[in-house]
Design a protein around this motif. Structure first.
Motif, mmCIF file in Angstrom:
data_model
loop_
_atom_site.group_PDB
_atom_site.id
_atom_site.type_symbol
_atom_site.label_atom_id
_atom_site.label_comp_id
_atom_site.label_asym_id
_atom_site.label_seq_id
_atom_site.Cartn_x
_atom_site.Cartn_y
_atom_site.Cartn_z
ATOM 1 N N LEU A 1 22.494 20.144 -1.190
ATOM 2 C CA LEU A 1 21.836 18.802 -1.849
ATOM 3 C C LEU A 1 21.295 17.904 -0.552
ATOM 4 N N ALA A 2 20.091 17.505 -0.989
ATOM 5 C CA ALA A 2 19.457 16.638 0.156
ATOM 6 C C ALA A 2 20.307 15.588 0.714
ATOM 7 N N GLN A 3 20.188 15.445 1.995
ATOM 8 C CA GLN A 3 21.016 14.290 2.803
ATOM 9 C C GLN A 3 20.042 13.052 2.988
ATOM 10 N N SER A 4 18.684 13.377 2.834
ATOM 11 C CA SER A 4 17.551 12.445 2.985
ATOM 12 C C SER A 4 16.439 13.070 2.545
ATOM 13 N N PRO A 5 15.437 12.498 2.649
ATOM 14 C CA PRO A 5 13.939 12.875 2.177
ATOM 15 C C PRO A 5 13.231 13.147 3.330
ATOM 16 N N GLN A 6 13.937 13.124 4.555
ATOM 17 C CA GLN A 6 13.516 12.819 5.772
ATOM 18 C C GLN A 6 12.184 13.853 6.048
ATOM 19 N N LEU A 7 12.227 15.008 6.086
ATOM 20 C CA LEU A 7 11.107 16.005 6.375
ATOM 21 C C LEU A 7 9.901 15.720 5.264
ATOM 22 N N TYR A 8 10.603 15.742 4.100
ATOM 23 C CA TYR A 8 9.263 15.567 3.189
ATOM 24 C C TYR A 8 8.411 14.131 3.284
ATOM 25 N N LYS A 9 9.276 13.275 3.418
ATOM 26 C CA LYS A 9 8.318 12.032 3.620
ATOM 27 C C LYS A 9 7.448 12.002 4.838
ATOM 28 N N GLU A 10 8.091 12.663 5.865
ATOM 29 C CA GLU A 10 6.961 12.528 7.076
ATOM 30 C C GLU A 10 5.891 13.703 6.730
ATOM 31 N N GLY B 1 0.800 -1.289 0.012
ATOM 32 C CA GLY B 1 -0.060 0.129 -0.031
ATOM 33 C C GLY B 1 0.775 1.206 0.063
ATOM 34 N N PHE B 2 2.125 1.479 -0.307
ATOM 35 C CA PHE B 2 2.985 2.319 -0.183
ATOM 36 C C PHE B 2 2.839 2.994 -1.835
ATOM 37 N N ILE B 3 2.996 4.127 -1.552
ATOM 38 C CA ILE B 3 2.906 5.096 -3.132
ATOM 39 C C ILE B 3 4.271 5.671 -3.354
ATOM 40 N N GLU B 4 4.987 5.468 -4.428
ATOM 41 C CA GLU B 4 6.188 5.980 -4.646
ATOM 42 C C GLU B 4 6.141 7.361 -4.999
ATOM 43 N N VAL B 5 7.163 8.193 -4.532
ATOM 44 C CA VAL B 5 6.973 9.450 -4.577
ATOM 45 C C VAL B 5 8.421 10.211 -4.881
ATOM 46 N N ASN B 6 8.533 11.392 -5.379
ATOM 47 C CA ASN B 6 9.915 11.893 -5.692
ATOM 48 C C ASN B 6 9.920 13.493 -4.690
ATOM 49 N N THR B 7 10.815 13.440 -3.934
ATOM 50 C CA THR B 7 10.923 14.724 -3.231
ATOM 51 C C THR B 7 12.022 15.272 -3.712
ATOM 52 N N PRO B 8 12.185 16.643 -3.500
ATOM 53 C CA PRO B 8 13.616 17.587 -4.138
ATOM 54 C C PRO B 8 14.726 17.165 -3.511
ATOM 55 N N LYS B 9 15.639 17.427 -4.355
ATOM 56 C CA LYS B 9 17.133 17.066 -3.974
ATOM 57 C C LYS B 9 17.839 18.369 -3.764
ATOM 58 N N ILE B 10 17.301 19.394 -4.255
ATOM 59 C CA ILE B 10 17.834 20.903 -4.187
ATOM 60 C C ILE B 10 16.953 21.146 -3.132
ATOM 61 N N ILE B 11 17.639 21.690 -2.079
ATOM 62 C CA ILE B 11 16.851 22.262 -1.073
ATOM 63 C C ILE B 11 17.296 23.497 -0.076
ATOM 64 N N GLY B 12 16.336 24.305 0.357
ATOM 65 C CA GLY B 12 16.790 25.722 0.645
ATOM 66 C C GLY B 12 17.495 25.694 2.090
ATOM 67 N N SER B 13 17.026 24.691 2.930
ATOM 68 C CA SER B 13 17.660 24.524 4.333
ATOM 69 C C SER B 13 17.890 23.446 4.781
ATOM 70 N N THR C 1 15.449 26.158 15.445
ATOM 71 C CA THR C 1 13.890 25.896 15.394
ATOM 72 C C THR C 1 13.238 26.862 14.183
ATOM 73 N N SER C 2 13.779 28.267 13.968
ATOM 74 C CA SER C 2 13.269 28.997 12.828
ATOM 75 C C SER C 2 13.512 28.410 11.512
ATOM 76 N N GLN C 3 14.615 27.433 11.400
ATOM 77 C CA GLN C 3 14.779 26.910 10.155
ATOM 78 C C GLN C 3 13.804 25.881 10.103
ATOM 79 N N PHE C 4 13.042 25.412 10.834
ATOM 80 C CA PHE C 4 12.149 24.241 10.506
ATOM 81 C C PHE C 4 10.732 24.771 10.804
ATOM 82 N N GLU C 5 10.648 25.968 10.916
ATOM 83 C CA GLU C 5 9.150 26.226 10.867
ATOM 84 C C GLU C 5 8.374 26.076 9.679
ATOM 85 N N ASP C 6 8.765 25.946 8.498
ATOM 86 C CA ASP C 6 7.965 25.872 7.247
ATOM 87 C C ASP C 6 7.429 24.042 7.495
ATOM 88 N N HIS C 7 8.450 23.338 7.926
ATOM 89 C CA HIS C 7 8.215 21.972 8.050
ATOM 90 C C HIS C 7 7.353 21.938 9.266
#
Ligand code: ATP
Ligand code: MN
Length: 429
Positions: free
Chosen positions: A185-194, A153-165, A377-383
């Motif tokens: 350059l993204a180290q992992s898709p951690q925040l996006y996949k969450e 039941g997992f859906i394959e996704v593509n998250t950005p590799k160029i990231i702003g923070s 923390t301010s760097q993570f407010e978007d997330h």
């Protein structure tokens, strides 16, 4: 010029005897025996003997270097040669591309080349059947992973590799100029996949990620392929079960579908015994203590400790319930012991293949953890905004595909199982 072939060489069989076929490929060997010339011709599926008869035929192929590309029209016939079930009596040979000698490596592998020379000529290295077998297996591994996760039941996704923070703190990030801005350059898709569990519940991604680490080991690259999952409404034991299924299915799929590749590599892949053993961090510390390695609660396990653990547990096992202080800010504490976390690594002997765990979904707890770890923390407010929009409790993991390949093929150096590896020294080809 017509490029069509009627058959892949691997599909030629006795039922085609007497029939005209067109095959194409690379000349691996060329021997003259009186009025006959024998060519060994290989395409991606297999190898065939081509017999060229008479003076005219000889003239056509005489000045051809090995690894030149030809298209052969001829008739399938029985052969006396021991290495080939069939041969093709050539009627016409068309030269499509000439190989220029000397070649940088012996692509057949009769003369061994060191790994640096092989990587410098990687495209040619793939003419070596051992190298080709690795990447055919890699293709099957990816297919199997996609199949298992899709079925779950997992859906394959593509998250950005160029990231702003910086997504997980600042260390180990490659930075790049993004017009007049700074990007990474993204180290992992951690925040996006969450975040994606909020809309898609169960997601997975298979992609390259980047770590600016000057590691000189056989298990680290600066660009590696990661298989990541994240799932809403799953706790860490649930995603450990998913990981075990993914890995066991990969082994079974290769066992059944890559028989000739296993033979070429001299390996025998078997579905591993499940369930995988589960060892807690605390148990691991005790086991190491009995081996004379004194560690206290909260100490990280160094390479030498993992080597010792790997001697005690040579196969797959989960190492779980790590101290919170050793884990990233997004990891959830254990309900009955807030010093420990709902986290795990999947190990194969000493080698870490995957890390994962239950994630925090309460934004205030995340803010507290960010501060505790000295992150901004301010760097993570978007997330963190997404955590006010109905974030389900969720868990996930990241699995290093290159390391899994290395376990599967019994080849220690991940550079061997990556087409064009990147490490601190290697940026070309
Ligand atoms: P290690 O401690 O071995 O450097 P890590 O704990 O830093 O790995 P994670 O952030 O947990 O790595 O990443 C999840 C998985 O991705 C790892 O278990 C590993 O299989 C793979 N991985 C991470 N970094 C690399 C790398 N530099 N090269 C190859 N694979 C990697
Ligand atoms: Mn890890």
């Amino acid at each position: 010029m017509d490029l069509k072939r009627t058959h892949y060489i691997g599909n030629l069989n006795a039922s085609l005897k007497g029939q005209k076929v067109i095959v194409g490929g690379w000349i691996e060997d060329l021997r003259e025996l009186g009025k006959l010339t024998f060519l060994t011709l290989r395409d991606v599926t297999g190898v065939a003997q081509i017999v060229v008869v008479g003076e005219q035929g000889l003239k056509e192929v005489k000045d051809l270097n090995r690894q030149s590309v030809v298209r052969v029209t001829g008739v399938v016939q029985e052969t006396k040669a021991r290495d080939f079930p069939l041969e093709i009596k050539s009627e016409k040979i068309e030269i499509l591309s000439r190989a220029v000698h000397p070649l940088p490596i012996d692509p057949i592998g009769r003369l061994e080349s060191n790994i640096d020379n092989r990587l410098n000529a990687r495209a040619l290295d793939l003419r070596n059947q051992k190298t080709a077998a690795i990447f055919k297996i890699r293709h099957h591994v990816l297919q199997s992973i996609r199949k298992t996760l899709t079925e779950l039941g997992f859906i394959e996704v593509n998250t950005p590799k160029i990231i702003g923070s910086a997504s997980e703190g600042g260390a180990n990030l490659f930075s790049l100029k993004y017009f007049d801005k700074q990007a990474y350059l993204a180290q992992s898709p951690q925040l996006y996949k969450e975040q994606l569990t909020l809309g898609l519940e169960r997601v997975f991604e298979i992609s390259s990620f980047y770590r600016a680490e000057k590691s000189h080991t056989v298990r680290h690259l600066t660009e590696f392929t990661s298989v990541d999952i994240e799932a809403g409404f799953m706790d860490y034991l649930d995603v450990m079960q998913v990981l075990e299924t993914v890995v066991a299915n990969v082994f079974e799929h290769i066992e059944k579908n890559c028989i000739s590749e296993q033979k070429i590599l001299g390996i025998e892949v078997k579905r591993p015994k499940t369930p995988f053993e589960k060892i807690t961090y605390t148990q691991a510390i005790e086991e190491l203590g009995k081996e004379g390695i004194a560690l206290s609660q909260g100490d990280d396990l160094q390479d030498s400790h993992l080597r010792k653990l790997g001697e005690i547990h040579p196969g797959f096992y989960f190492l779980m319930d790590w101290p919170m202080k050793l884990k990233p800010f997004y990891i959830h504490e254990k309900e009955d012991n807030s010093f420990l976390s709902k986290s795990f690594d999947l190990q194969y002997g000493y080698l870490e293949l995957s890390s994962g765990g239950r994630r925090l979904h309460d934004p205030n707890k995340i803010r507290a953890r960010l501060e505790e770890q000295g992150l901004n923390t301010s760097q993570f407010e978007d997330h963190l905004k997404a955590f006010d929009w109905g974030m389900p409790p969720h868990s996930g993991w990241g699995l290093g595909l290159d390391r899994l390949m290395s376990v599967l093929t019994k080849i220690d150096n991940v550079r061997e199982v990556v087409l064009y590896p990147r490490d601190p020294e290697r940026l070309f080809p």
